[in-house]
Design a protein around this motif. Structure first.
Motif, PDB file in Angstrom:
ATOM      1  N   GLU A 159      65.421 -24.313  81.539  1.00  0.00           N
ATOM      2  CA  GLU A 159      66.248 -23.625  82.528  1.00  0.00           C
ATOM      3  C   GLU A 159      65.941 -24.130  83.932  1.00  0.00           C
ATOM      4  O   GLU A 159      66.858 -24.412  84.720  1.00  0.00           O
TER       5      GLU A 159
ATOM      6  N   GLY B 111      67.536 -27.315  84.751  1.00  0.00           N
ATOM      7  CA  GLY B 111      68.989 -27.315  84.879  1.00  0.00           C
ATOM      8  C   GLY B 111      69.724 -27.689  83.607  1.00  0.00           C
ATOM      9  O   GLY B 111      70.924 -27.985  83.650  1.00  0.00           O
TER      10      GLY B 111
ATOM     11  N   GLU C  38      71.364 -22.469  80.343  1.00  0.00           N
ATOM     12  CA  GLU C  38      71.704 -21.327  81.190  1.00  0.00           C
ATOM     13  C   GLU C  38      71.978 -20.109  80.324  1.00  0.00           C
ATOM     14  O   GLU C  38      72.207 -20.222  79.112  1.00  0.00           O
ATOM     15  N   ASP C  39      71.964 -18.924  80.962  1.00  0.00           N
ATOM     16  CA  ASP C  39      72.327 -17.694  80.274  1.00  0.00           C
ATOM     17  C   ASP C  39      73.787 -17.743  79.835  1.00  0.00           C
ATOM     18  O   ASP C  39      74.624 -18.368  80.488  1.00  0.00           O
TER      19      ASP C  39
ATOM     20  N   ARG D 205      67.824 -12.575  75.684  1.00  0.00           N
ATOM     21  CA  ARG D 205      68.621 -13.529  76.451  1.00  0.00           C
ATOM     22  C   ARG D 205      69.230 -14.559  75.507  1.00  0.00           C
ATOM     23  O   ARG D 205      68.532 -15.127  74.663  1.00  0.00           O
TER      24      ARG D 205
ATOM     25  N   TRP E 188      70.998 -18.199  75.227  1.00  0.00           N
ATOM     26  CA  TRP E 188      70.983 -19.445  75.982  1.00  0.00           C
ATOM     27  C   TRP E 188      72.033 -20.404  75.435  1.00  0.00           C
ATOM     28  O   TRP E 188      72.312 -20.432  74.236  1.00  0.00           O
TER      29      TRP E 188
ATOM     30  N   VAL F  33      73.870 -26.414  79.282  1.00  0.00           N
ATOM     31  CA  VAL F  33      74.770 -26.616  80.416  1.00  0.00           C
ATOM     32  C   VAL F  33      75.726 -27.750  80.078  1.00  0.00           C
ATOM     33  O   VAL F  33      75.304 -28.821  79.628  1.00  0.00           O
TER      34      VAL F  33
END
Length: 205
Positions: free
Chosen positions: A81, A84, A87-88, A98, A100, A103
């Motif tokens: 995370e 980069g 992401e959530d 959470r 995931w 990206v």
């Protein structure tokens, strides 16, 4: 990893990659040595590949899929995370865990050699070796299984005479082609399969 840029995850890439696109069709570029360091771990590459192939996951579902404990997965997810790469999932904000996802639309670019420290070059080299091992295995599979793949395994080899600028233009056109055909598991039709794509160019010595 390519000095000119390599789509990543969304993920392998590797993972892109293994890459998707942003809603506006633009690729996001990552070239920070610290981000590359986040990639240079075999378990993190496995996490990215799993997210690229199977879609969003929690640390619990990843632990079951990869045979790791949730504490270990949580640590590596945080590293990815911060780099980069994941992401959530905003559609699941009320989940007890959470979720995931990779990206989408990443273009991971290695900094120039003279811009990296010795330690950063060592990290880039370690990542290259991990990817090389995978690519050798993919080449072996292609050679042994292509004839029986019912058209799923396709490839091409060629030779041309190009300037360095033309090699760069070809590479950029390839990235555009990946963007055109990029799709994640959530968007794929029922008859789609995750397909690993590779290309590289090198001058004849």
């Amino acid at each position: 990893m390519s000095d000119e840029g390599e789509p990543e995850p969304g993920p392998e890439a590797d993972a892109g990659t293994e890459t998707g696109v942003e809603p506006d069709g633009e690729r996001r570029t990552i070239g920070d040595p610290a981000a590359l360091k986040a990639l240079a771990h075999p378990l993190r590459l496995k996490i990215l590949r799993h997210l690229a192939v199977s879609g969003p996951a929690t640390s619990t579902t990843l632990a079951a899929a990869l045979g790791e404990n949730t504490g270990t997965l949580s640590y590596h997810l945080r590293r990815l995370e911060r780099g980069g790469f994941i992401e959530d999932v905003p559609e699941r904000p009320n989940s007890r865990e959470r979720w995931w996802r990779a990206v989408r639309g990443l273009d991971v670019r290695r900094p120039a050699q003279d811009e990296m420290t010795d330690g950063e070059r060592a990290v880039a080299g370690a990542l290259d070796r991990m990817r090389l091992d995978e690519d050798i295995e993919l080449a072996r599979r292609f050679t042994e299984e292509q004839a029986e793949s019912d058209g799923w395994m396709r490839g091409s080899r060629s030779l041309s005479h190009l300037t360095k600028e033309e090699v760069t233009a070809f590479h950029d056109a390839y990235l555009d082609l990946l963007t055109r055909f990029a799709r994640g598991p959530e968007d794929a039709p029922s008859d789609a399969k995750p397909v690993l794509l590779r290309w590289f160019a090198l001058p004849v010595e």
